[in-house]
Design an enzyme around this catalytic site. Sequence first.
Site, PDB file in Angstrom:
ATOM      1  N   GLU B  48       2.189  -0.832  -2.822  1.00 32.91           N
ATOM      2  CA  GLU B  48       1.926  -0.656  -1.456  1.00 32.91           C
ATOM      3  C   GLU B  48       0.463  -0.097  -1.302  1.00 32.91           C
ATOM      4  O   GLU B  48       0.122   0.958  -1.737  1.00 32.91           O
ATOM      5  CB  GLU B  48       2.796   0.656  -0.798  1.00 32.91           C
ATOM      6  CG  GLU B  48       3.719   0.231   0.080  1.00 32.91           C
ATOM      7  CD  GLU B  48       4.543   1.188   0.473  1.00 32.91           C
ATOM      8  OE1 GLU B  48       4.055   2.188   0.834  1.00 32.91           O
ATOM      9  OE2 GLU B  48       5.845   1.351   0.204  1.00 32.91           O
ATOM     10  N   ASP B  59       1.157  11.578   7.638  1.00 32.64           N
ATOM     11  CA  ASP B  59       0.848  12.012   6.005  1.00 32.64           C
ATOM     12  C   ASP B  59       0.279  13.546   5.953  1.00 32.64           C
ATOM     13  O   ASP B  59      -0.210  14.029   7.018  1.00 32.64           O
ATOM     14  CB  ASP B  59      -0.509  11.200   5.727  1.00 32.64           C
ATOM     15  CG  ASP B  59      -0.179   9.537   5.521  1.00 32.64           C
ATOM     16  OD1 ASP B  59       0.770   9.449   4.535  1.00 32.64           O
ATOM     17  OD2 ASP B  59      -0.651   8.657   6.067  1.00 32.64           O
TER      18      ASP B  59
END
Lengths: 394, 262
Positions: B48, B59
């Site tokens: 990824e 995040d």
Amino acid sequence: MALPNNHGYFGNFGGSFIPETLYSCLEELKKAYARAKKDKSFKTNLDYYLKEYAARPTRLYFAKHLSAYLGLKVYLKREDLLHTGAHKINNSLGQALLAKYMGKKRIIAETGAGQHGVSAATVARLFGLSCDVYMGEEDMARQRMNVFRMKILGAKVIPVLSGSKTLKDACSEAIREWVTSVRDTYYLIGSTFGPHPYPMIVRDFQSVIGKEARAQIIQKEKKLPDFLVACVGGGSNAMGLFYNFFKDEKVKFIGVEAGGLSRNLNSASISYGDIGVLHGAKTYVLQDKFGQVKGTHSIAAGLDYPGVGPEHSFYNDSKRGRYVTVKDSEALEGFKMLSELEGIIPALESAHAIYYLKKLAKKNKGALVILCLSGRGDKDLEIVQSYLDAEKRG
Amino acid sequence: MNIKQKFQQLKKEGRKAFIAYVPFGFPSIAKTKDILLALQEAGVDIIELGIPFSDPIADGPIIQAATAVALAKGANTKNIISTLKALKPSLKVPLALMTYYNPILQAGVAKFFSQMRQAGACAILTVDLPIDEAHEYRRLAKKYGIETVFFITPVTPKERAKKIIRSASGFLYYISVTGTTGLGKTLSFTSLARHIKQLKLQTELPICVGFGIHTRKQIERVWNFSDGAIVGSGIVKFIADNHSKRNFLNRLKKYVKSLKPD
Ligand SMILES: Cc1ncc(COP(=O)(O)O)c(C=O)c1O
């Protein structure tokens, strides 16, 4: 048709661009808000606090000296006289009651100038909620008094060290915390931005500004104003003023964005940005050609944000509103102008709108104007002092 | 090999997927090339590749910091494409791109998909694009042969999960916790296993689990009830701590191998 539509769109703008984790809590919020809206006791309760606690209705004050000076007829909607010193309390009271209605015990908020943080901390005290406020480190330094106020009010102020350390990053960090504690935490967003249904909810809670102003101007002048003028950060005081005049097509809306220092360093998302997605909404965003959000600047921390409420983007594209810019130096002039002429010290955010009257006056002599005086200037005195000192030194 | 073929192969061999996340441009664009090849050599099943975004709201601190470095090094959608094109002859691991929506929107969704396909990417995961906003995106992805992976979380209602399953292709990404990416999360394996078992009854799509997974033991447990484990922050932290050391790439390979259960 009433906007936003079912998917949270105002024309091409708005929507709900969120991590999947937030889906169910936004659904829960939509449902709770629809229920609260129909619930008479919710409204009675909110009206009670707006009146008795926040000191609504606010006055619509005819600014005689400013009017004479500019050759306009200017009324000030005195949101600066509200408890905590800005319009932000209208929204915070509404959303805190909604949080309670939903059984939440903790609220989180983002803040730029600290005005929203203070109003969130205030309502948290009032309603017995715990409160964490995310604030960029740079904003904490330039708005020290507000940080102290929040602490006195028992809120935890969490410094945000990422990115530009201002409102944008505080907002990102609040969203991160919200994703994490989504099950029991209410995110009390401070302006008409974010994913659906926030832009609608904040607008509705702020629309009391225009609702009062409309009745007041009709009473005082027996007619509607020619112009409504307000500063636009996320857009809540402006939308609050504009919304109830939407159908009065002859009333022109002017949103004043922060022109900052230059064409390259500012916070004027509609004037200088492109359509993008930030913090859950499709709207005008200051960004580069690769879609990276740009650093922003404004003398007014409350305007220092690279996005704008989606409903303003819609007003702009459908030409219902006109969006203009006022620079730092001009806002300072507006700040001085109102202080010296009327004995009213405005917030630096509002000072942007005040300065714009000078430009407006050039081609519209005698026009009837309502200006949203969104907040008072107490929080900004240190900043203004340092700018004036720098000016003196040349 | 594309993602579908990869999962078929894994199934045939009775294996589960080890998926590694790294952000493009961290610690630099040149080193990203070496890192991708090292991950391939270490036996990663799917990579990824993160497209850095200025405001990564899902995040945690590790990926935020890496993203900031990548942006400072000039990473953008244009040089991702040129880098991947240059790597295409040697990089055979199926490549999924992980991003936020705004960089795609600015590139132009159709143009982005067509260029990414040409550059060798075969799937896309967009963190802040839920299915409700993804109609045109899905249509175009299909047109250009890109699989659209969507997310399911511990707080996704049943009816919603059904819709997500119908919208997804390639695989489903099960987010293990409510929260952001990062280390030190408390994972509840029993409820994870239960939830994924339920989902498995509804779909043939592989289900992979990510967020907070960074030890061999965790991967082993996740493999018991899913089709793959996704390791992000753990690898990113390893890169952050080691990229300026001698033999960095060998160390990275060794580290990745050490995470992979036999
Ligand atoms: C006094 C004042 N006016 C205006 C604003 C800008 O926000 P909005 O555009 O949502 O009214 C702020 C934000 O902090 C503020 O404190």
